[in-house]
Design a protein around this motif. Structure first.
Motif, PDB file in Angstrom:
ATOM      1  N   ALA A 161     -35.221 -16.207 -33.261  1.00 54.34           N
ATOM      2  CA  ALA A 161     -33.847 -15.211 -33.122  1.00 54.34           C
ATOM      3  C   ALA A 161     -32.868 -16.184 -32.234  1.00 54.34           C
ATOM      4  N   PRO A 162     -31.155 -16.165 -32.680  1.00 50.42           N
ATOM      5  CA  PRO A 162     -30.540 -16.713 -31.278  1.00 50.42           C
ATOM      6  C   PRO A 162     -30.257 -16.755 -30.102  1.00 50.42           C
ATOM      7  N   ASN A 163     -30.326 -17.969 -30.401  1.00 47.47           N
ATOM      8  CA  ASN A 163     -30.413 -18.088 -28.684  1.00 47.47           C
ATOM      9  C   ASN A 163     -29.442 -17.384 -27.862  1.00 47.47           C
ATOM     10  N   ASP A 164     -28.302 -16.629 -28.065  1.00 48.10           N
ATOM     11  CA  ASP A 164     -27.069 -16.254 -27.174  1.00 48.10           C
ATOM     12  C   ASP A 164     -26.078 -15.549 -28.704  1.00 48.10           C
ATOM     13  N   SER A 165     -26.317 -13.572 -28.053  1.00 50.94           N
ATOM     14  CA  SER A 165     -25.341 -13.203 -29.040  1.00 50.94           C
ATOM     15  C   SER A 165     -24.271 -12.781 -28.278  1.00 50.94           C
ATOM     16  N   THR A 166     -23.051 -12.288 -28.865  1.00 53.19           N
ATOM     17  CA  THR A 166     -21.871 -11.701 -28.234  1.00 53.19           C
ATOM     18  C   THR A 166     -21.807 -10.942 -29.679  1.00 53.19           C
ATOM     19  N   ASN A 167     -21.316  -9.732 -28.979  1.00 52.07           N
ATOM     20  CA  ASN A 167     -21.089  -7.911 -29.894  1.00 52.07           C
ATOM     21  C   ASN A 167     -20.327  -7.551 -28.769  1.00 52.07           C
ATOM     22  N   TYR A 168     -18.831  -6.988 -29.967  1.00 47.41           N
ATOM     23  CA  TYR A 168     -17.989  -6.460 -29.475  1.00 47.41           C
ATOM     24  C   TYR A 168     -17.309  -5.875 -30.446  1.00 47.41           C
ATOM     25  N   VAL A 169     -16.568  -4.637 -29.877  1.00 44.99           N
ATOM     26  CA  VAL A 169     -15.609  -3.737 -31.147  1.00 44.99           C
ATOM     27  C   VAL A 169     -14.170  -3.977 -30.346  1.00 44.99           C
ATOM     28  N   ASN A 170     -13.503  -4.086 -31.403  1.00 45.75           N
ATOM     29  CA  ASN A 170     -12.160  -4.465 -31.299  1.00 45.75           C
ATOM     30  C   ASN A 170     -11.754  -3.351 -32.257  1.00 45.75           C
ATOM     31  N   ASN A 171     -11.127  -2.266 -32.369  1.00 48.24           N
ATOM     32  CA  ASN A 171     -10.297  -1.818 -33.066  1.00 48.24           C
ATOM     33  C   ASN A 171     -10.968  -1.098 -33.396  1.00 48.24           C
ATOM     34  N   SER A 172     -11.134  -1.131 -34.713  1.00 48.47           N
ATOM     35  CA  SER A 172     -12.463  -0.106 -35.494  1.00 48.47           C
ATOM     36  C   SER A 172     -13.595  -1.169 -36.382  1.00 48.47           C
ATOM     37  N   THR A 173     -13.195  -2.451 -35.735  1.00 46.82           N
ATOM     38  CA  THR A 173     -13.629  -3.363 -35.952  1.00 46.82           C
ATOM     39  C   THR A 173     -14.725  -4.008 -34.991  1.00 46.82           C
ATOM     40  N   ASN A 174     -16.322  -4.378 -35.639  1.00 46.23           N
ATOM     41  CA  ASN A 174     -17.188  -4.313 -34.847  1.00 46.23           C
ATOM     42  C   ASN A 174     -17.719  -5.636 -35.049  1.00 46.23           C
ATOM     43  N   TYR A 175     -16.960  -6.578 -33.855  1.00 45.43           N
ATOM     44  CA  TYR A 175     -17.793  -8.450 -34.058  1.00 45.43           C
ATOM     45  C   TYR A 175     -18.806  -8.390 -33.532  1.00 45.43           C
ATOM     46  N   LEU A 176     -19.778  -9.980 -34.250  1.00 49.37           N
ATOM     47  CA  LEU A 176     -20.541 -10.731 -34.252  1.00 49.37           C
ATOM     48  C   LEU A 176     -20.707 -11.871 -33.707  1.00 49.37           C
ATOM     49  N   ILE A 177     -20.976 -12.514 -32.542  1.00 48.89           N
ATOM     50  CA  ILE A 177     -20.653 -13.824 -32.635  1.00 48.89           C
ATOM     51  C   ILE A 177     -22.529 -14.221 -31.886  1.00 48.89           C
ATOM     52  N   ASP A 178     -23.152 -14.913 -32.808  1.00 51.95           N
ATOM     53  CA  ASP A 178     -24.602 -15.589 -32.737  1.00 51.95           C
ATOM     54  C   ASP A 178     -24.956 -16.711 -32.959  1.00 51.95           C
ATOM     55  N   THR A 179     -25.748 -17.673 -31.652  1.00 49.89           N
ATOM     56  CA  THR A 179     -25.407 -19.227 -31.747  1.00 49.89           C
ATOM     57  C   THR A 179     -27.053 -18.809 -31.248  1.00 49.89           C
ATOM     58  N   TYR A 180     -26.961 -20.180 -33.121  1.00 45.57           N
ATOM     59  CA  TYR A 180     -28.516 -20.772 -32.861  1.00 45.57           C
ATOM     60  C   TYR A 180     -28.742 -21.920 -32.912  1.00 45.57           C
ATOM     61  N   VAL A 181     -29.550 -22.414 -32.334  1.00 48.49           N
ATOM     62  CA  VAL A 181     -29.735 -24.335 -31.845  1.00 48.49           C
ATOM     63  C   VAL A 181     -31.353 -24.589 -32.682  1.00 48.49           C
ATOM     64  N   ILE A 182     -31.129 -25.005 -33.607  1.00 48.50           N
ATOM     65  CA  ILE A 182     -32.585 -26.226 -34.353  1.00 48.50           C
ATOM     66  C   ILE A 182     -32.609 -27.381 -33.920  1.00 48.50           C
ATOM     67  N   ASN A 183     -33.688 -27.455 -34.044  1.00 52.86           N
ATOM     68  CA  ASN A 183     -33.626 -29.164 -33.703  1.00 52.86           C
ATOM     69  C   ASN A 183     -34.102 -29.783 -35.087  1.00 52.86           C
ATOM     70  N   THR A 184     -32.790 -30.841 -35.701  1.00 51.45           N
ATOM     71  CA  THR A 184     -33.354 -31.317 -36.931  1.00 51.45           C
ATOM     72  C   THR A 184     -34.191 -32.559 -37.618  1.00 51.45           C
ATOM     73  N   CYS A 185     -34.921 -32.818 -35.641  1.00 53.74           N
ATOM     74  CA  CYS A 185     -35.625 -34.047 -36.111  1.00 53.74           C
ATOM     75  C   CYS A 185     -37.268 -33.436 -36.444  1.00 53.74           C
ATOM     76  N   GLU A 186     -36.875 -31.772 -36.766  1.00 56.13           N
ATOM     77  CA  GLU A 186     -38.358 -31.225 -37.279  1.00 56.13           C
ATOM     78  C   GLU A 186     -38.371 -31.588 -38.777  1.00 56.13           C
ATOM     79  N   TRP A 187     -37.745 -31.656 -39.282  1.00 60.80           N
ATOM     80  CA  TRP A 187     -37.331 -31.835 -41.194  1.00 60.80           C
ATOM     81  C   TRP A 187     -36.536 -33.668 -41.099  1.00 60.80           C
ATOM     82  N   PRO A 188     -36.959 -33.402 -42.567  1.00 63.43           N
ATOM     83  CA  PRO A 188     -37.138 -34.729 -43.190  1.00 63.43           C
ATOM     84  C   PRO A 188     -35.641 -35.104 -43.004  1.00 63.43           C
TER      85      PRO A 188
END
Length: 700
Positions: A165-192
């Motif tokens: 799941a995302p580390n941080d999530s920002t959800n807000y509504v502006n007029n009739s539009t529902n916006y979401l900004i999710d911030t994920y963090v992955i460790n690229t060393c865990e892949w080839p």
């Protein structure tokens, strides 16, 4: 200088499906492929705006029934358009867990078309990183989504594998539009080191299924554009053998990594205060350490969350050399156990994949598009284990490998990626029960009020009608995330009862013939997620001991063999004695602790739905959704850089992340002398104080 062609690493042979099947309109399923990590990549010809279910079987025909016992492996997977792919790395959220394909002798698959989305599709974009970026270490991925629908959520995938799941999530509504900004963090060393494909999926819903008699909720899903990103690290393939490490049952956690140069390395195992409890060093082009769960000098360590900090620095020695074992601990070389026997190998004729054993392909498959030859996998893997599956020629010289973007030194803390987990032993057990009322919801009459003559309880929003209608509660990805997060915090699932497995008798106390499951299975923390309603008239049902209170009711879906029914709050009795007894119980249901009804239960009914062994009962004083449960777990456990909070504070704070619009109120009842309980483990303390009740507006 010599050129080495990288290839797929396969230490054991995996036998895959004889074929894959689609239901509904026929669609083409392409041959499965195996990645360097021995995960299985499924690809199929798909329809746009459609969702799919991936099913698996351990054997093609059950010898007892003569049928194939298909089970769900992944559900509600959004189509990529006309061609869709998905990566099987197992499912460690299920009970029992489905192991990674590399850990089972065979696995058969089929893909089921679950139909088109009923609602409008949201928009979803990965705004960072950008296409064709070269990255290393921890990578922040920002996903932006929007819709004109009531709710929206996202998931991030790497090569078709779902991320935490995302580390941080920002959800807000502006007029009739529902916006979401999710911030994920992955460790690229865990892949080839290689080019990897990032994409995000957004899901929106037209409304909230919690209010009774609500309009039908429809869902829309969309997939972002693919974002190719190259991982380029000094430390690669950082991995762990045990998904949920518990040395108390004889497990050993095998920590391993591969380096792109000869390095001197140090591994520090650290507790949740980042204090090092075990340190081991070595040098070479790869490392492996078998941890027995003990600290330096063989000291016993408490159960909890531990992370693995690995540091490496190039030493200028030959890339092909391997040396030393640190601190007397178990290490191994890079190319062990590859095997050198010859066998029939196959690879796509168009060059789109690497050589794999022919046995991987199902019997009877059309081989016209394959090149089949005899050889040894060692010829293709002995060097690639030290490199990556980049699919291109990589030039090496006698002095070492080409420098990684990370530079001549790198430190990385893991794990972040599932299914590996940084726990050591098990802190405690949690129990989870939920229903989604799928498909088509349920309808049931209000409960009798105990006075006879066909009289029934007046329930909320019924306007005199005795029939109550409940819509589907959508899919249960939030419950899966709750399970995953609790397991990351060194908690094990004592039980998970979902959908039709949950019966009313599971929630009733023993004196009424129930099994009272939350008071069993060594469960200390419980979560119940379903529809709830409150009464606006008195309940005189004698059998349940309602005693004239206006109480709270929980709807139970009886399908497939019974009718829907109610469980009264007066039929519940949460709390059990002992170190591993039930101490904390959450009711994630609408109005599950409504203030007016709680006061009636206390002042008129003279009872509580818990006994003196329970510390805290957590619920809601309004409509609610399940969107905050994963954050409740994170805040209690102090995961993802969040400070540890009390169970009560974490409950209130988790409500802020719910999609349900305000005002949203959460409530807690229990004993005053345990209001500051932390989720630091179970205990046998019996509260001695008086009972309290409080409510808090968590979202305006």
């Amino acid at each position: 200088m010599k050129n080495i062609k990288s290839g797929v690493l396969i230490a054991t042979i995996i036998s895959l499906a004889g074929s894959l099947y689609g239901q509904g309109n026929p669609f083409q399923i392409y041959s499965p492929t195996v990645t360097e990590e021995r995960a299985t990549r499924l690809s199929w010809e798909s329809e746009s705006n459609t969702v799919y279910r991936i099913e698996y079987a351990a054997e093609l025909v059950d010898t007892n029934t003569g049928l194939t016992a298909w089970q769900t492996l992944y559900d509600f997977y959004a189509s990529h358009g006309t061609n869709t792919f998905w990566l099987d790395t197992g499912n460690y959220l299920l009970e029992p867990p489905i192991l990674h394909p590399k850990n089972v002798p065979m696995r058969f698959y089929r893909v089921v078309n679950e139909g088109t989305n009923a609602g409008p599709a949201p928009t979803v974009t990965i705004t960072s990183p950008t296409n064709s970026s070269t990255v290393f270490g921890d990578l922040t991925v920002i996903v932006s989504a929007s819709t004109d629908q009531a709710t929206i959520s996202t998931k991030l995938y790497v090569d078709g594998e779902e991320m935490p799941a995302p580390n941080d999530s920002t959800n807000y509504v502006n007029n009739s539009t529902n916006y979401l900004i999710d911030t994920y963090v992955i460790n690229t060393c865990e892949w080839p080191n290689a080019s990897h494909t990032l994409f995000a999926v957004a899901e929106c819903a037209s409304g909230f299924p919690w209010p009774t008699d609500a309009a039908e909720v429809v869902f829309g899903r969309a997939v972002s554009a693919f974002v190719p990103v190259t991982f380029d690290n000094l430390i690669t393939k950082y991995s762990f053998s045990e998904a949920f490490f518990n040395p108390d049952v004889g497990q050993t956690q095998q920590v391993s990594a591969v380096f792109t140069a000869n390095v001197d390395w140090t591994l520090e195992i650290q507790n949740d205060s980042t204090n090092s409890v075990r340190t081991v060093t070595g040098s070479g082009t790869s490392m492996q350490f078998d941890w027995d769960g003990k600290g330096d000098g063989g000291t016993n360590l408490p159960a909890g969350v531990y992370t693995y900090l690995l540091s490496a620095e190039t030493n200028g020695q030959s890339f092909s050399s391997y040396s030393g074992q640190g601190s007397g601990d178990s290490l191994s070389g890079a190319s062990a156990d590859l095997g050198d026997s010859t066998e029939l190998l196959a690879m796509p004729a168009d060059g789109s994949g690497s050589a794999v054993p022919l046995i991987i392909y199902p019997p009877g498959i059309d081989t016209n598009n394959l090149i089949i030859f005899e050889g040894s996998m060692l010829d293709y893997q002995a060097d690639s284990i030290l490199l990556s599956a980049a699919g291109s020629d990589i030039a090496l010289d006698s002095g070492g490998a080409a420098a990684a973007a990370a530079g001549p030194s790198q430190s990385t803390r893991a794990p972040v990626r599932l299914p590996t987990n940084p726990v050591n032993k098990i802190v405690g057990n949690f129990g989870l029960a939920y229903q989604d009322y799928w498909p088509n919801g349920i309808s049931l009459q209000a409960p009798p009020n105990g006075l006879g003559l066909g009289q029934r309880i007046q329930l909320e929003n019924t306007s005199g009608s005795t029939t109550h209608n409940y819509r589907d509660l959508a899919n249960n990805s939030e419950n899966d995330r709750f399970i995953k997060t609790m397991k990351r915090g060194a908690w094990s699932s004592g039980f998970v009862k979902k959908n039709y497995d949950l019966r009313g008798s599971d929630l009733r106390k023993a004196s009424l013939g129930g099994t009272n499951i939350f008071n069993t299975n060594g469960v200390s923390l419980g979560m119940l997620y379903l529809h709830g309603s409150f009464g606006t008239s008195q309940d005189f049902d004698q059998a349940s001991g309602a005693n004239g209170a206006m109480q709270i009711y929980f709807a139970i879906d009886g399908r497939p063999n019974a009718s829907p029914s109610w469980v009264r709050m007066s039929e519940m009795d949460f709390g059990s004695a002992g170190t591993n007894g039930l101490k904390w119980m959450a009711l994630m249901a609408c109005n599950s602790l409504r203030e007016d009804n709680w006061n009636s239960i206390q002042n008129i009914g003279g009872w509580t739905p818990f006994n003196s062994n329970l510390h805290l009962l957590l619920g809601t004083d309004s409509v609610a959704d399940a969107g905050g449960t994963v954050f409740w777990a994170k805040f209690m456990l102090g995961l993802d850089n969040n400070p540890k909070e009390t169970i009560m504070a974490a409950w209130y704070d988790s409500g802020k992340s719910q999609a349900q619009p305000g005002p949203l109120k959460f409530a807690v009842a229990g004993y005053v002398d345990v209001k500051q309980d932390m989720l630091t483990g179970t205990n046998s303390f019996t509260p001695q104080g008086s009972i309290f009740y409080e409510t808090q507006i968590v979202k305006q």
